[in-house]
Design a protein around this motif. Sequence first.
Motif, PDB file in Angstrom:
ATOM      1  N   ALA A   1       0.805  -1.223   0.000  1.00 23.77           N
ATOM      2  CA  ALA A   1       0.000   0.000   0.000  1.00 23.77           C
ATOM      3  C   ALA A   1       0.834   1.267   0.000  1.00 23.77           C
ATOM      4  CB  ALA A   1      -0.940  -0.006   1.205  1.00 23.77           C
ATOM      5  N   SER A   2       2.154   1.134   0.222  1.00 26.01           N
ATOM      6  CA  SER A   2       2.946   2.349   0.354  1.00 26.01           C
ATOM      7  C   SER A   2       4.187   2.361  -0.524  1.00 26.01           C
ATOM      8  CB  SER A   2       3.364   2.537   1.817  1.00 26.01           C
ATOM      9  OG  SER A   2       4.133   1.427   2.258  1.00 26.01           O
ATOM     10  N   ILE A   3       4.374   1.336  -1.332  1.00 24.59           N
ATOM     11  CA  ILE A   3       5.579   1.254  -2.153  1.00 24.59           C
ATOM     12  C   ILE A   3       5.607   2.398  -3.164  1.00 24.59           C
ATOM     13  CG2 ILE A   3       4.537  -0.245  -3.892  1.00 24.59           C
ATOM     14  CD1 ILE A   3       7.233  -1.783  -3.954  1.00 24.59           C
ATOM     15  N   ILE A   4       6.801   2.933  -3.400  1.00 28.37           N
ATOM     16  CA  ILE A   4       6.929   4.005  -4.371  1.00 28.37           C
ATOM     17  C   ILE A   4       7.280   3.419  -5.739  1.00 28.37           C
ATOM     18  CG2 ILE A   4       7.554   5.727  -2.646  1.00 28.37           C
ATOM     19  CD1 ILE A   4      10.486   5.312  -3.378  1.00 28.37           C
ATOM     20  N   THR A   5       6.998   4.184  -6.776  1.00 26.51           N
ATOM     21  CA  THR A   5       7.161   3.697  -8.140  1.00 26.51           C
ATOM     22  C   THR A   5       8.572   3.207  -8.414  1.00 26.51           C
ATOM     23  OG1 THR A   5       5.407   5.165  -8.903  1.00 26.51           O
ATOM     24  CG2 THR A   5       6.909   4.298 -10.571  1.00 26.51           C
ATOM     25  N   SER A   6       9.561   3.923  -7.908  1.00 30.67           N
ATOM     26  CA  SER A   6      10.955   3.561  -8.172  1.00 30.67           C
ATOM     27  C   SER A   6      11.355   2.243  -7.521  1.00 30.67           C
ATOM     28  CB  SER A   6      11.893   4.674  -7.710  1.00 30.67           C
ATOM     29  OG  SER A   6      11.742   4.907  -6.328  1.00 30.67           O
ATOM     30  N   SER A   7      10.544   1.719  -6.620  1.00 30.93           N
ATOM     31  CA  SER A   7      10.869   0.462  -5.921  1.00 30.93           C
ATOM     32  C   SER A   7      10.063  -0.724  -6.426  1.00 30.93           C
ATOM     33  CB  SER A   7      10.621   0.626  -4.414  1.00 30.93           C
ATOM     34  OG  SER A   7      11.509   1.565  -3.861  1.00 30.93           O
ATOM     35  N   LEU A   8       9.235  -0.527  -7.430  1.00 32.85           N
ATOM     36  CA  LEU A   8       8.342  -1.604  -7.875  1.00 32.85           C
ATOM     37  C   LEU A   8       9.105  -2.844  -8.342  1.00 32.85           C
ATOM     38  CD1 LEU A   8       5.608   0.385  -9.813  1.00 32.85           C
ATOM     39  CD2 LEU A   8       5.367  -0.732  -7.603  1.00 32.85           C
ATOM     40  N   ARG A   9      10.293  -2.670  -8.901  1.00 36.66           N
ATOM     41  CA  ARG A   9      11.048  -3.823  -9.394  1.00 36.66           C
ATOM     42  C   ARG A   9      11.797  -4.562  -8.282  1.00 36.66           C
ATOM     43  NH1 ARG A   9      11.939  -3.572 -15.063  1.00 36.66           N
ATOM     44  NH2 ARG A   9      11.263  -1.598 -15.990  1.00 36.66           N
ATOM     45  N   ASN A  10      11.816  -3.989  -7.098  1.00 31.09           N
ATOM     46  CA  ASN A  10      12.594  -4.528  -5.982  1.00 31.09           C
ATOM     47  C   ASN A  10      11.715  -5.422  -5.105  1.00 31.09           C
ATOM     48  OD1 ASN A  10      14.248  -5.079  -3.843  1.00 31.09           O
ATOM     49  ND2 ASN A  10      14.436  -2.956  -3.163  1.00 31.09           N
ATOM     50  N   GLY A  11      11.904  -6.708  -5.196  1.00 27.45           N
ATOM     51  CA  GLY A  11      11.079  -7.636  -4.439  1.00 27.45           C
ATOM     52  C   GLY A  11      11.134  -7.396  -2.939  1.00 27.45           C
ATOM     53  N   ALA A  12      12.279  -6.963  -2.449  1.00 27.01           N
ATOM     54  CA  ALA A  12      12.432  -6.744  -1.008  1.00 27.01           C
ATOM     55  C   ALA A  12      11.583  -5.588  -0.506  1.00 27.01           C
ATOM     56  CB  ALA A  12      13.905  -6.476  -0.682  1.00 27.01           C
ATOM     57  N   ALA A  13      11.085  -4.756  -1.407  1.00 25.86           N
ATOM     58  CA  ALA A  13      10.313  -3.588  -1.000  1.00 25.86           C
ATOM     59  C   ALA A  13       8.837  -3.903  -0.797  1.00 25.86           C
ATOM     60  CB  ALA A  13      10.463  -2.481  -2.031  1.00 25.86           C
ATOM     61  N   TRP A  14       8.386  -5.065  -1.224  1.00 27.32           N
ATOM     62  CA  TRP A  14       6.972  -5.410  -1.142  1.00 27.32           C
ATOM     63  C   TRP A  14       6.643  -6.071   0.188  1.00 27.32           C
ATOM     64  CZ3 TRP A  14       3.472  -4.686  -5.315  1.00 27.32           C
ATOM     65  CH2 TRP A  14       4.073  -4.193  -6.478  1.00 27.32           C
ATOM     66  N   ASP A  15       5.490  -5.707   0.761  1.00 22.18           N
ATOM     67  CA  ASP A  15       5.121  -6.204   2.090  1.00 22.18           C
ATOM     68  C   ASP A  15       4.393  -7.546   2.071  1.00 22.18           C
ATOM     69  OD1 ASP A  15       4.378  -2.990   3.699  1.00 22.18           O
ATOM     70  OD2 ASP A  15       6.231  -4.137   3.496  1.00 22.18           O
ATOM     71  N   TYR A  16       3.521  -7.769   1.117  1.00 19.40           N
ATOM     72  CA  TYR A  16       2.648  -8.938   1.149  1.00 19.40           C
ATOM     73  C   TYR A  16       2.868  -9.819  -0.068  1.00 19.40           C
ATOM     74  CZ  TYR A  16       0.393  -5.980   4.588  1.00 19.40           C
ATOM     75  OH  TYR A  16       0.150  -5.180   5.666  1.00 19.40           O
ATOM     76  N   TRP A  17       2.886 -11.131   0.175  1.00 17.41           N
ATOM     77  CA  TRP A  17       3.157 -12.104  -0.880  1.00 17.41           C
ATOM     78  C   TRP A  17       2.149 -13.241  -0.856  1.00 17.41           C
ATOM     79  CZ3 TRP A  17       7.021 -11.550  -4.477  1.00 17.41           C
ATOM     80  CH2 TRP A  17       7.930 -10.512  -4.252  1.00 17.41           C
ATOM     81  N   GLY A  18       1.824 -13.725  -2.052  1.00 12.40           N
ATOM     82  CA  GLY A  18       1.030 -14.945  -2.183  1.00 12.40           C
ATOM     83  C   GLY A  18       1.934 -16.157  -2.136  1.00 12.40           C
ATOM     84  N   GLN A  19       1.333 -17.340  -2.214  1.00 10.75           N
ATOM     85  CA  GLN A  19       2.091 -18.568  -2.023  1.00 10.75           C
ATOM     86  C   GLN A  19       2.774 -19.073  -3.292  1.00 10.75           C
ATOM     87  OE1 GLN A  19      -0.910 -18.477  -2.934  1.00 10.75           O
ATOM     88  NE2 GLN A  19      -1.452 -20.328  -4.057  1.00 10.75           N
ATOM     89  N   GLY A  20       2.455 -18.532  -4.435  1.00  9.86           N
ATOM     90  CA  GLY A  20       3.082 -18.950  -5.685  1.00  9.86           C
ATOM     91  C   GLY A  20       2.276 -19.982  -6.440  1.00  9.86           C
ATOM     92  N   THR A  21       2.388 -19.930  -7.757  1.00  4.89           N
ATOM     93  CA  THR A  21       1.741 -20.909  -8.624  1.00  4.89           C
ATOM     94  C   THR A  21       2.736 -21.309  -9.715  1.00  4.89           C
ATOM     95  OG1 THR A  21      -0.232 -21.356  -9.980  1.00  4.89           O
ATOM     96  CG2 THR A  21       0.655 -19.119 -10.073  1.00  4.89           C
ATOM     97  N   GLN A  22       2.849 -22.599  -9.973  1.00  3.29           N
ATOM     98  CA  GLN A  22       3.858 -23.117 -10.883  1.00  3.29           C
ATOM     99  C   GLN A  22       3.417 -23.006 -12.334  1.00  3.29           C
ATOM    100  OE1 GLN A  22       7.054 -24.699 -10.246  1.00  3.29           O
ATOM    101  NE2 GLN A  22       7.214 -24.494 -12.490  1.00  3.29           N
ATOM    102  N   VAL A  23       4.285 -22.452 -13.158  1.00  2.00           N
ATOM    103  CA  VAL A  23       4.076 -22.414 -14.604  1.00  2.00           C
ATOM    104  C   VAL A  23       5.202 -23.215 -15.251  1.00  2.00           C
ATOM    105  CG1 VAL A  23       4.048 -20.967 -16.666  1.00  2.00           C
ATOM    106  CG2 VAL A  23       2.886 -20.199 -14.572  1.00  2.00           C
ATOM    107  N   THR A  24       4.839 -24.205 -16.032  1.00  2.00           N
ATOM    108  CA  THR A  24       5.816 -25.027 -16.731  1.00  2.00           C
ATOM    109  C   THR A  24       5.513 -24.990 -18.219  1.00  2.00           C
ATOM    110  OG1 THR A  24       6.029 -26.497 -14.820  1.00  2.00           O
ATOM    111  CG2 THR A  24       6.833 -27.319 -16.938  1.00  2.00           C
ATOM    112  N   VAL A  25       6.516 -24.595 -19.005  1.00  2.00           N
ATOM    113  CA  VAL A  25       6.349 -24.481 -20.447  1.00  2.00           C
ATOM    114  C   VAL A  25       7.280 -25.484 -21.117  1.00  2.00           C
ATOM    115  CG1 VAL A  25       6.363 -22.941 -22.434  1.00  2.00           C
ATOM    116  CG2 VAL A  25       5.852 -22.036 -20.153  1.00  2.00           C
ATOM    117  N   SER A  26       6.714 -26.396 -21.860  1.00  2.00           N
ATOM    118  CA  SER A  26       7.511 -27.412 -22.545  1.00  2.00           C
ATOM    119  C   SER A  26       7.764 -26.988 -23.988  1.00  2.00           C
ATOM    120  CB  SER A  26       6.805 -28.759 -22.503  1.00  2.00           C
ATOM    121  OG  SER A  26       5.555 -28.681 -23.158  1.00  2.00           O
ATOM    122  N   SER A  27       8.895 -27.426 -24.500  1.00  2.00           N
ATOM    123  CA  SER A  27       9.269 -27.028 -25.875  1.00  2.00           C
ATOM    124  C   SER A  27       8.723 -28.006 -26.901  1.00  2.00           C
ATOM    125  CB  SER A  27      10.785 -26.948 -25.990  1.00  2.00           C
ATOM    126  OG  SER A  27      11.364 -28.193 -25.638  1.00  2.00           O
TER     127      SER A  27
END
Length: 125
Positions: free
Chosen positions: A99-125
């Motif tokens: 809710a408070s991250i500044i634009t210049s920090s959007l690419r920085n994962g350490a700047a984000w407060d809340y995270w989801g659990q993740g979802t796996q994406v697998t792409v086969s060739s």
Amino acid sequence: VQLQASGGGVVQAGESLRLSCAASGRTLRGVAVGWFRQAPGKEREFVAASSRTGGGTLYADSAKGRFTISRDNTKNTVYLQLNSLKPEDTAVYYCAADASIITSSLRNGAAWDYWGQGTQVTVSS
């Protein structure tokens, strides 16, 4: 804020997926939301973000032209549309919110407060 990511799966190169991130605990209005990914043996990397106002979006170079981040505030959900998938897109995808991250920090994962659990994406060739 609690985040629940879903929508991952196994697809072939060139196919598409849509990831969802449902939020609970507070509204996503006025909250920046983002997507990151982590491939095996690699560091977590930024994929895309939507600013707190929802009016601005930011993408990693690898995502530009293929991925689209969007949000539906009525459903309190953020989406990541993945098109033209490549094997190198294989990773666990995580959504994040802040809710408070500044634009210049959007690419920085350490700047984000809340995270989801993740979802796996697998792409086969």
